[in-house]
Design an enzyme around this catalytic site. Structure first.
Site, mmCIF file in Angstrom:
data_model
loop_
_atom_site.group_PDB
_atom_site.id
_atom_site.type_symbol
_atom_site.label_atom_id
_atom_site.label_comp_id
_atom_site.label_asym_id
_atom_site.label_seq_id
_atom_site.Cartn_x
_atom_site.Cartn_y
_atom_site.Cartn_z
ATOM 1 N N GLU B 48 -58.766 36.315 61.850
ATOM 2 C CA GLU B 48 -59.467 35.369 62.298
ATOM 3 C C GLU B 48 -59.842 34.704 63.347
ATOM 4 O O GLU B 48 -58.552 33.842 63.302
ATOM 5 C CB GLU B 48 -60.060 34.916 60.717
ATOM 6 C CG GLU B 48 -59.236 33.661 60.007
ATOM 7 C CD GLU B 48 -59.475 32.684 59.531
ATOM 8 O OE1 GLU B 48 -60.859 32.303 59.557
ATOM 9 O OE2 GLU B 48 -58.580 32.356 58.340
ATOM 10 N N ASP B 59 -63.239 22.317 58.002
ATOM 11 C CA ASP B 59 -62.296 21.720 58.718
ATOM 12 C C ASP B 59 -60.637 20.608 58.558
ATOM 13 O O ASP B 59 -61.351 19.263 58.570
ATOM 14 C CB ASP B 59 -61.868 22.081 59.582
ATOM 15 C CG ASP B 59 -61.976 23.825 60.141
ATOM 16 O OD1 ASP B 59 -61.178 24.722 59.219
ATOM 17 O OD2 ASP B 59 -62.763 24.215 60.863
#
Ligand code: PLP
Lengths: 414, 254
Positions: B48, B59
């Protein structure tokens, strides 16, 4: 408020662009909020709390000297500065506090720019016995130091955020990161009418108490609806708070004032709806007009007022802008300093730097109207928190001398 | 070939597949190129590639920093697309895009799908786009044969998992725990129970990510999941020891 279309949308704007971890929590939040909205006793409890713990209804002050000075409309000031903690932010926070109690969560977190929302959240947490963490951009920690001090004194943990532009948007990202990690026990007290559904609607609902009071007060003092209402717009909560009640009153012009910073042409501003620099985007959980580049990366913003220094704006206001119901203007940092000076001298009132943006535009327009007209300025907060910034901007010699002396004493361990 | 079939073919020969993550443009496209080569040569099954975004809300610190540095270095979406085309032409494994929805929205959904399809991208992971907000997005995934890789979380109810599975294709990305990327996950009984629930909700392959860092983590997932996702750990490794350390690290995971 704008018509609601798809769940959580206001025209083309809004929605809930949230990571899956939060889905269940939003289901519960939506369910609880719907119950509260439909329960008249909840609103009664809320008003009761705001009139005993805070100072509601806040006064509507007729600024006679300023009115005379400009020789046009009668200028009225809605005094959200007289709320407990010194800003309208308390309205939303105490409302969400009641919600948190119903949901049984033990911990609250919040982002803050000017520190007023953080302050209000810290007081609420102290009063309701909740654990509290406040995320604040490093840049804002520096420029709103008095609020950081008080938050910590009330038992909150203040976390300076060092990512990105180190301002409000970065504090929001960090608060979301905390929330996805501690979702079971924690409620995120979102501070403005932005973010994922149901926050825009919920925060607007709690803040609408401002306009409900103002409508009654202006009728009492002036005998009719005002011609115009002015409010500063960061995320848009004080603006939505005073506007909401007046949206159906077609004779009342609603004016939102954004941070012009160093001037629109310099690129150093936070002008989303009163200029042409913003474009539609999706970030921080919602769709609105963002200050972003062609790739969709958010831009740096600037304002002397930390609470207006933000890349996005309420989806409800984007809708009202698109439909032409709210007009948007901007005020520069230097116009703000001049208006602040005048307001202090003429009325003995010290508006926050954020709120002063609304004063700037009202002062520009008051002379266009007649003494038979009234205008209302929403004074979202008091300026005490800005003492360092304002003293610096005025280059005040005796204040400087005081700071130098005190600094010297501290450095000598006194 | 469709993504799910590609993964199933690989699963014929392996107990568990490996997916890795890189942030495009961090620290540079040259390093990305070297890292990807090492990953592929050491048996990674799927990669990815994150197109950096200024507001990476889901994140953790390692990937946040990588996003910010990549943008500061001048990484543009157009560069990421060109790099993706180069990678899919050079390596015979499926490549995915991971990014936040604004990158796609701002580019223009349809234009982005068209471009990604032309670049040979097999799937999209968009953590801030739940299916409720992704109507047009989901339609385009069918039109352009790009798999919408939906996410399960430990907080997802069984019913919610079934709704998500009905919109997903390719595989399901199971987030191992609450929180953001980067913090180590302990694969304990609660994770295994959760993976059982995931398995019951879908017949698609299950990828497990968030905090998978070493051989023990990967082997604990054998039999419970189909693919282990290594995210922040390789970014940390490249930061500390350079691209050359990635090959041996990957080779040691299975
Ligand atoms: C006094 C004051 N006014 C205005 C704002 C801007 O927020 P909003 O636009 O949500 O009212 C803030 C935010 O921190 C504030 O503290």
């Amino acid at each position: 408020m704008g018509t609601k279309d798809k769940q959580g949308f206001f025209g083309n704007w809004g929605g809930a662009y949230i990571p899956e971890v939060l889905h269940q929590t939003f289901e519960e939040l939506n369910a609880e909020f719907t119950k509260c909205k439909n329960d008249p006793a909840f609103w009664q409890d809320y008003v009761e709390l705001m009139s005993t713990y805070s100072c509601r209804p806040t006064p509507l002050t007729h600024a006679e000297n300023l009115s005379r000075h400009f020789g046009g409309a009668q200028i009225y000031i809605k005094r959200e500065d007289l709320n407990h903690t010194g800003a309208h932010k308390a309205n939303n926070v105490m409302g969400q506090g009641l919600l948190v109690k119903r949901m049984g969560k033990k911990r609250v977190i919040a982002e803050t720019g000017a520190g007023q929302h953080g302050m209000a959240t810290a007081t609420m947490a102290a009063k309701f016995g909740l654990e509290c963490t406040i995320y604040m951009g490093e840049e804002d920690v520096r420029r709103q130091r008095p609020n950081v001090f008080w938050m910590e004194k009330m038992g909150a943990t203040v976390v300076p955020v060092t990512d990105g532009s180190r301002t409000l948007k970065d504090a929001i990202n960090e608060a979301f990161r905390d929330w996805v990690t501690n979702v079971d026990e924690t409620h995120y007290v979102f501070g403005t009418v932005c973010g994922p559904h149901p926050f825009p609607e919920m925060v607007a609902w709690f803040q609408s108490i401002i306009g409900l009071e103002a409508a009654e007060q202006i009728i009492k003092y002036h005998g009719k609806m005002p011609a115009r209402i002015f409010a500063c717009v960061g995320g848009g909560s004080n603006a939505m708070g005073i506007f909401k009640r007046f949206i159906p009153e077609s004779g009342v012009e609603l004016v939102g004032v954004e941070a012009g910073g160093h001037g629109i042409a310099t690129g150093l501003h936070a002008v989303r709806l009163s200029g042409t620099d913003a474009s539609p985007g999706v970030a921080q959980g919602y769709k609105t007009m963002f200050l972003q580049d062609d790739d969709g990366q958010m831009k740096e913003t600037h304002s002397v007022a930390a609470g207006l220094d933000y890349v996005g704006v309420s989806p409800i206001l984007s809708d009202l802008w698109e439909k032409g119901r709210v007009r948007f203007e901007s005020a520069t940092d230097s116009e703000v300093m001049a208006a602040l000076d005048l307001t202090m001298k003429k009325e003995g009132i010290i508006p926050a730097l954020e709120s002063t943006h609304a004063f700037v535009q009202a002062f520009k327009e008051a002379p266009q109207l007649t003494p038979a007209d009234a205008i209302i300025i929403n004074m979202s907060g008091r300026g005490d928190k800005d003492i360092f910034t304002i003293a610096h901007a005025f280059n005040d010699p005796s204040w400087k001398e005081f700071i130098i002396k005190r600094g010297l004493e501290y450095s000598q361990g006194k | 070939m469709q993504l799910e079939q590609q993964l199933r073919d690989r699963l014929e020969k392996k107990d568990i597949l490996l997916m890795t993550h890189i942030v495009l443009g961090y620290p540079s496209f040259d390093t990305n190129r070297a890292v990807i080569r090492q990953m592929v040569e050491n048996g990674v099954d799927c990669i990815e590639m994150q197109i950096p975004f200024s507001e990476p809300m889901a994140d953790g610190p390692v990937i946040v920093k990588a996003n910010q540095e990549a943008i500061k270095n001048g990484t543009k979406v157009a560069d990421c697309l060109a790099f993706a085309a180069e990678m899919t032409a050079s390596h015979d494994i499926p490549f995915l895009f991971m990014t936040y929805y604004n990158i796609i929205f701002k580019y223009g959904e349809k234009a982005f799908f068209e471009k990604a399809h032309a670049c040979g991208i097999k799937g999209f992971i968009v953590p801030d786009l739940p299916p409720e907000e992704g109507e047009s997005f989901l339609q385009l995934t069918a039109e352009y044969e790009i798999a919408p890789l939906l996410i399960f979380a430990p907080t997802s109810t069984d019913e919610r998992m079934r709704v998500l599975a009905s919109h997903g294709r390719g595989f399901i990305y199971c987030v191992a725990r609450r929180g953001v990327t980067g913090t180590k996950s302990v694969i304990g009984q609660d994770v295994l129970d959760y993976l059982k629930r995931c398995r019951e909700a879908t017949s698609m392959p299950l990828a497990v990510g968030f905090g998978i860092q070493d051989r023990d983590d990967v082997s604990a997932l054998i039999g419970m999941a189909d693919m282990a996702v290594i995210g922040s750990q390789t970014i940390r490794l490249v930061d500390e020891k350079g691209a050359g350390a990635v090959g041996p690290f990957i080779a040691g995971l299975r």
